[in-house]
Write an enzyme that holds these catalytic residues in place. Structure first.
Site, PDB file in Angstrom:
ATOM      1  N   ASP A 214       0.830  -1.057   0.027  1.00 58.98           N
ATOM      2  CA  ASP A 214      -0.016  -0.087  -0.087  1.00 58.98           C
ATOM      3  C   ASP A 214       0.908   1.221  -0.120  1.00 58.98           C
ATOM      4  OD1 ASP A 214      -1.985   1.909   0.446  1.00 58.98           O
ATOM      5  OD2 ASP A 214      -3.033   1.007   2.072  1.00 58.98           O
ATOM      6  N   HIS A 316     -12.020  -2.169   1.952  1.00 58.86           N
ATOM      7  CA  HIS A 316     -11.022  -1.703   2.905  1.00 58.86           C
ATOM      8  C   HIS A 316     -11.510  -1.909   4.430  1.00 58.86           C
ATOM      9  CE1 HIS A 316      -9.677   1.802   5.596  1.00 58.86           C
ATOM     10  NE2 HIS A 316      -8.722   1.451   5.127  1.00 58.86           N
ATOM     11  N   GLU A 336      -9.910  -7.897   4.326  1.00 58.63           N
ATOM     12  CA  GLU A 336      -8.891  -7.171   4.937  1.00 58.63           C
ATOM     13  C   GLU A 336      -9.169  -7.368   6.746  1.00 58.63           C
ATOM     14  OE1 GLU A 336      -6.389  -3.341   4.867  1.00 58.63           O
ATOM     15  OE2 GLU A 336      -8.163  -3.133   4.182  1.00 58.63           O
TER      16      GLU A 336
END
Length: 390
Positions: A214, A316, A336
């Site tokens: 990321d 997310h 996640e």
């Protein structure tokens, strides 16, 4: 069933926080803050809780982060009057009312965060009224368990990074995500430091574990284009948010290279924003966050739209609102998971606020079908560690 009250509370963490060192995680402020604040500009130590009360005694629970005081004010001022006296089962109509009431100053950002928090509370309420978990209302179970990836691995001294990656591998995760610490201002030397992070994790976990990375909007298109060929040998599952979210053309160009799959969407909103990304062939993975994108009402529409393009959806963050969406969608292969750690950026605060969040076993979580709604409650005792407003 009618809505009788909407209560909003901002909870601000007052306990100890972990200081964030330079290069903890590259981010959009790097280009203008000269590295002094690192990720501190994006730390959020507050949360807004939304509780929707009804005349039959049921209470729906929603939440959002990032800008809690502004979000609370927007809900109290503009959304609450639309909800009082309404039937929560008219959830789509209520969403459209909230969206259209705030169009002149909303459409994205804080307004959609506020709508998301309310919408999540409405879906929690519907599940409780139907005596079913929310994923049942969304279509039911599409997988026995949800595979999750461990999401932390911030830029840190190499021995610590190696130890953390080894721990996640030992705990049975088949995927994990790290953060880059260096960006355009750090030049070629910083690029090599980013590569050292990737190289370290790959050496620890081997080729049988997926690695994601990321950049958290901290790179420019030029820098990302230089990094892609350097990252290719490490076989990343995806590179996340390499450029700012408004640069759809940049995302499209990076994806077209075909060197590393490109992921994004954490900072995009509604089905309209994702339609643009999909029609431009800009992403390999979509990563909306349900408590920003417009709530569960929008998340399920975007998931369906993405499926028609055969672009997987991996929301997310962890949290139950995302897990229920993932469980109900065959197009969401993984979710996640933020491990519980001492408070640092703020992503981990939900562990200190709510009871009911699932903990992985061997890299997977399951959702308890005996718990109606989202399956969460507020830990009122734990809120003593917070300053509560509202």
């Amino acid at each position: 069933m009618k809505i009788t009250e909407v209560r909003t509370r901002v909870v601000q963490w007052e306990g100890e926080t972990v200081p964030l060192p330079p290069h903890f995680c590259t981010n959009p402020m790097d280009l203008v803050s000269f590295r002094q604040a690192s990720m501190g500009n994006f730390a959020f130590h507050g949360w807004v809780l939304v509780e929707i009360f009804t005349d039959n005694g049921l209470v729906g629970l929603g939440n959002a982060a990032l800008s809690p005081m502004v979000t609370k004010t927007l809900i109290d001022t503009y959304l609450r009057p639309l909800l009082i006296g309404a039937d929560p089962w008219d959830v789509e109509f209520l969403w459209q009312q909230m969206y259209r009431r705030t169009l002149a100053f909303g459409r994205k950002g804080v307004a959609l965060t506020a709508i998301s928090a309310v919408d999540i509370a409405l879906w929690d309420l519907l599940g409780k009224d139907a005596k079913q978990p929310v994923f049942r209302l969304l279509g039911g179970r599409t997988k026995d368990r949800i595979p999750v990836y461990a999401s932390r691995l911030y830029a840190m001294p190499i021995p610590e990074l190696r130890s953390e990656a080894q721990r996640y591998k030992n705990e049975g995760y088949k995927a994990m995500k790290l953060r880059f610490g260096w960006g355009p201002l750090d030049g070629a030397e910083g690029m090599q430091k980013n590569l050292e992070l990737i190289r370290t994790v790959r050496e620890v976990v081997g080729d049988g574990v997926d690695i994601m990375a990321d950049a958290y909007m901290g790179w420019t298109l030029d820098y990302a284009k230089r990094m892609l060929p350097l990252l290719e040998p490490f076989h990343l599952r995806w590179l996340e948010e390499p450029v700012i979210p408004d640069d759809t053309r940049g995302y499209k160009e990076l994806k077209a290279y075909g060197r590393v799959p490109i992921a994004g969407g954490e900072h995009e909103f509604t089905i309209f924003g994702f339609r643009e990304l999909l029609e431009n062939n800009a992403l390999d993975y979509i990563q909306f966050d349900t408590n920003r994108v417009g709530g569960i009402s929008q998340a399920r529409k975007i998931s369906a739209l993405a499926e028609s393009f055969q672009i997987p959806v991996v929301p997310h963050a962890g949290q139950m609102h995302n897990y229920h969406v993932v469980m109900a969608s065959l197009n969401s292969p993984i979710a996640e998971f933020f491990p519980k750690v001492d408070v640092e950026v703020g992503n981990e605060l939900f562990w200190y606020i709510f009871d009911g969040e699932p903990v992985p076993t061997d890299g997977h979580i399951n959702l308890d079908e005996s718990k109606p709604g989202l399956g969460l409650t507020v830990n009122e005792d734990s809120l003593r560690q917070f300053h509560v407003i509202g």
